[in-house]
Design a protein around this motif. Structure first.
Motif, PDB file in Angstrom:
ATOM      1  N   PRO A 197      35.083  30.152  29.916  1.00 20.45           N
ATOM      2  CA  PRO A 197      35.754  31.397  30.700  1.00 20.45           C
ATOM      3  C   PRO A 197      35.163  31.023  32.198  1.00 20.45           C
ATOM      4  N   LEU A 198      34.645  29.956  32.293  1.00 20.19           N
ATOM      5  CA  LEU A 198      34.103  29.799  33.849  1.00 20.19           C
ATOM      6  C   LEU A 198      35.195  29.614  34.680  1.00 20.19           C
ATOM      7  N   ASP A 199      36.633  29.258  34.329  1.00 21.89           N
ATOM      8  CA  ASP A 199      37.550  29.013  35.060  1.00 21.89           C
ATOM      9  C   ASP A 199      38.138  30.091  35.693  1.00 21.89           C
ATOM     10  N   ASN A 200      37.619  31.353  35.331  1.00 13.60           N
ATOM     11  CA  ASN A 200      37.900  32.717  35.796  1.00 13.60           C
ATOM     12  C   ASN A 200      36.857  33.188  36.910  1.00 13.60           C
ATOM     13  N   ALA A 236      37.106  41.181  34.044  1.00 10.10           N
ATOM     14  CA  ALA A 236      37.408  39.979  33.296  1.00 10.10           C
ATOM     15  C   ALA A 236      37.859  39.979  31.889  1.00 10.10           C
ATOM     16  N   GLY A 237      37.382  41.153  31.302  1.00 12.70           N
ATOM     17  CA  GLY A 237      37.796  41.022  29.979  1.00 12.70           C
ATOM     18  C   GLY A 237      36.720  41.159  28.938  1.00 12.70           C
ATOM     19  N   ALA A 287      24.767  24.991  38.629  1.00  6.69           N
ATOM     20  CA  ALA A 287      26.348  24.500  38.545  1.00  6.69           C
ATOM     21  C   ALA A 287      27.202  24.955  37.623  1.00  6.69           C
ATOM     22  N   LEU A 288      28.238  25.201  37.810  1.00  7.93           N
ATOM     23  CA  LEU A 288      29.382  25.887  37.067  1.00  7.93           C
ATOM     24  C   LEU A 288      30.382  24.973  36.892  1.00  7.93           C
ATOM     25  N   LEU A 317      29.251  39.167  27.064  1.00  8.31           N
ATOM     26  CA  LEU A 317      29.727  37.581  26.923  1.00  8.31           C
ATOM     27  C   LEU A 317      28.752  36.720  26.255  1.00  8.31           C
ATOM     28  N   ASP A 318      28.985  36.249  25.144  1.00 10.05           N
ATOM     29  CA  ASP A 318      28.074  35.329  24.552  1.00 10.05           C
ATOM     30  C   ASP A 318      28.849  33.914  24.554  1.00 10.05           C
ATOM     31  N   PHE A 319      28.115  33.019  25.627  1.00  6.23           N
ATOM     32  CA  PHE A 319      28.527  31.713  25.824  1.00  6.23           C
ATOM     33  C   PHE A 319      28.821  30.888  24.419  1.00  6.23           C
TER      34      PHE A 319
END
Length: 512
Positions: free
Chosen positions: A283-286, A347-348, A276-277, A353-355
């Motif tokens: 950045p999960l809105d991307n 996505a940049g 689930a996200l 990516l380090d959450f």
């Protein structure tokens, strides 16, 4: 003839008789001898029984008995298609709030009473006394018998699952229930192929063939559904022949499948395991980030390592055994780590990516297969340049309901019609754990709700499925399978994906 010779002959006859008796087999299966073909077939269940009242019970074991004794107006097959049982056909009004159902005319209850529309009306009225199964009929405002074989349902809201839910409304005989003072917790009387003859909630339910069944008497005459809590003990009983049919524990599937004494078959559960996200958390809105994570998830390897290969790869929170699930227009997000890296860069995040930089970790359900899933997924993410810390949680559903998480492994059930999934994907849906809010999704589910033409509904859901798959609001990774086994002297036409109705014993036969 001498006395000694007479005694010796008698002893020989006793020995021969004993050997012949021993060849007949026990009460269980496994042997497959023709002389044993009239034995009682024993089915193992994992849960203790509660009550034979189909509107009071909440356990699977009692439902399995109900399925043999009672029948319903319709049932849903493994392709999500509606099939008539006690109904012949139906018509729906244009606003989908009225359904006129035409009934078969040759069904009889096991007490000899003819099945009529009045029994359908009585069943729905009787069910209202109980709360355990209200979701199966709370959309029904009124039920009327227009004549002996026609019933009119008036709904209080549009619900495309209404007809599917009739598959859980076991039709009762009004006279039988009234003769028992309305209490049917230990007795049963349906129109089905088996009669309940013995019921001990702590032990078993025993059924025998309904010889007057309209489609002909069952081939297998006697059935015992038996409660055995411990899977290891049950497996020993199965291998010794004392049990004929059971769900095989995952760790024992390979050994049972390699034994030519048994038939085995997988049945896909109506359940989707997901990562689930929370799409409201950066950045999960991307969408590009979510798509990258999905491409980076090796679902087949997760299934192999975490669930012994006993699952089907999932692409959305419903399988193709659900009406309306069609991936012909959907993007294929099969494992592709290079594509995942490309999308992360777009996505940049060209350097990964380090959450932890966003205060994000993965909540992991403690125990079971979930921990293994999280560990494999963590490695998948590392391979595409994404770091994620795993933290155990004891309250996953509470966190999911409150939106108090960013990433979590979870699981959700689905039903035989994709309209059920509006609770997973629409704005404010009760299990919309991704917190997605999209006007197109809301609009398409609403269109599917009021459309009564099945083919047009399929078109609506085909487009909707493609849209949701592309949006990647979560990462569905598997639909779990159950593995059932039984001896070679029994043939089973089919098993069902519905956890409430995994088998119908009328469709079982002795092998020729």
């Amino acid at each position: 003839m001498s006395k000694k010779r007479v005694i010796a002959l008698l002893c020989l006859l006793v020995m021969v008789a004993s050997c012949l008796a021993g060849c007949g087999g026990g009460s269980g299966g496994g042997g497959g001898d023709a002389a044993d073909s009239h034995r009682t077939v024993v089915i193992r269940v994992l849960d203790v029984f509660q009550t034979q009242n189909p509107y009071e019970n909440t356990g699977y074991s009692d439902a399995y008995v109900n399925n043999q004794v009672y029948e319903t107006l319709f049932m849903t097959d493994n392709d999500g298609e509606l099939r008539p049982v006690l109904a012949k056909d139906y018509e729906a009004s244009e606003d989908a709030l009225e359904y006129t159902v035409h009934l078969i005319e040759d069904a009889k209850f096991q007490n000899g009473e003819p099945f009529k529309a009045s029994d359908v009306v009585f069943t729905y009225d009787y069910a209202k006394q109980f709360t355990a199964k209200t979701s199966n009929f709370d959309m029904v405002e009124k039920v009327e018998a227009l004549d002996d074989y026609t019933v009119k349902f008036t709904l209080n809201r549009v619900d495309p699952l209404f007809l599917a839910y009739t598959g859980y409304m076991y039709i009762l005989n009004e006279k039988f229930v009234n003769d028992n003072g309305g209490v049917i917790s230990t007795v049963a009387c349906g129109t089905g192929p088996y009669k309940l003859v013995e019921y001990d909630p702590a032990v078993h339910a025993v059924m025998t063939a309904n010889e007057e069944y309209r489609k002909g008497a069952p081939d297998i005459k006697d059935i015992e559904i038996k409660y055995i809590s411990d899977s290891s003990s049950a497996l020993v009983s199965f291998e010794s022949g004392a049990i004929d049919f059971m769900e095989i524990p995952s760790e024992s599937v390979e050994s049972i499948q390699s034994n030519d004494k048994y038939n085995t078959e997988y049945s896909q559960m109506m359940h989707t395991a997901i990562i689930a996200l929370n799409t409201t958390v950066p950045p999960l809105d991307n969408k590009l980030v979510r798509q990258a994570l999905t491409y980076g998830t090796d679902k087949e390897n997760i299934i192999k390592i975490a669930y012994s290969g006993m699952a089907e790869v999932a692409r959305i929170q419903a399988g193709t055994n659900c009406f309306g699930v069609d991936f012909s227009k959907a993007t294929d997000f099969s494992y592709n780590p290079e594509k995942a890296k490309e999308l992360l860069a777009e996505a940049g995040f060209p350097n990964g990516l380090d959450f932890a930089d966003y205060g994000i970790h993965m909540d992991v359900i403690a125990g079971g297969y979930h921990e293994k899933v999280a560990q494999v997924w963590q490695k998948n993410m590392e391979d595409i340049g994404v770091k994620i810390e795993l933290i155990s949680t004891e309250s996953p559903d509470e966190k999911a309901d409150a939106g108090d998480y960013a990433i979590m492994n979870e699981g959700l059930s689905y039903r035989a019609d994709f309209s059920f999934n509006k609770r997973h994907y629409t704005t404010g849906g009760s299990t919309n754990w991704s917190r997605i809010s999209d006007p197109y999704i809301d609009e398409m589910f609403a269109k599917g709700d009021v459309e009564t033409d099945p083919e047009k509904r399929k078109e609506i859901y085909r487009d909707l499925v493609a849209y949701i798959v592309d949006l990647c609001p979560s990462i569905p990774y598997m639909h779990r399978n159950k593995c059932y086994a039984w001896p070679k002297d029994i043939e089973i036409d089919q098993l069902y994906n519905d956890a409430n109705r995994p088998y119908v014993c009328y469709e079982w036969h002795w092998a020729e």
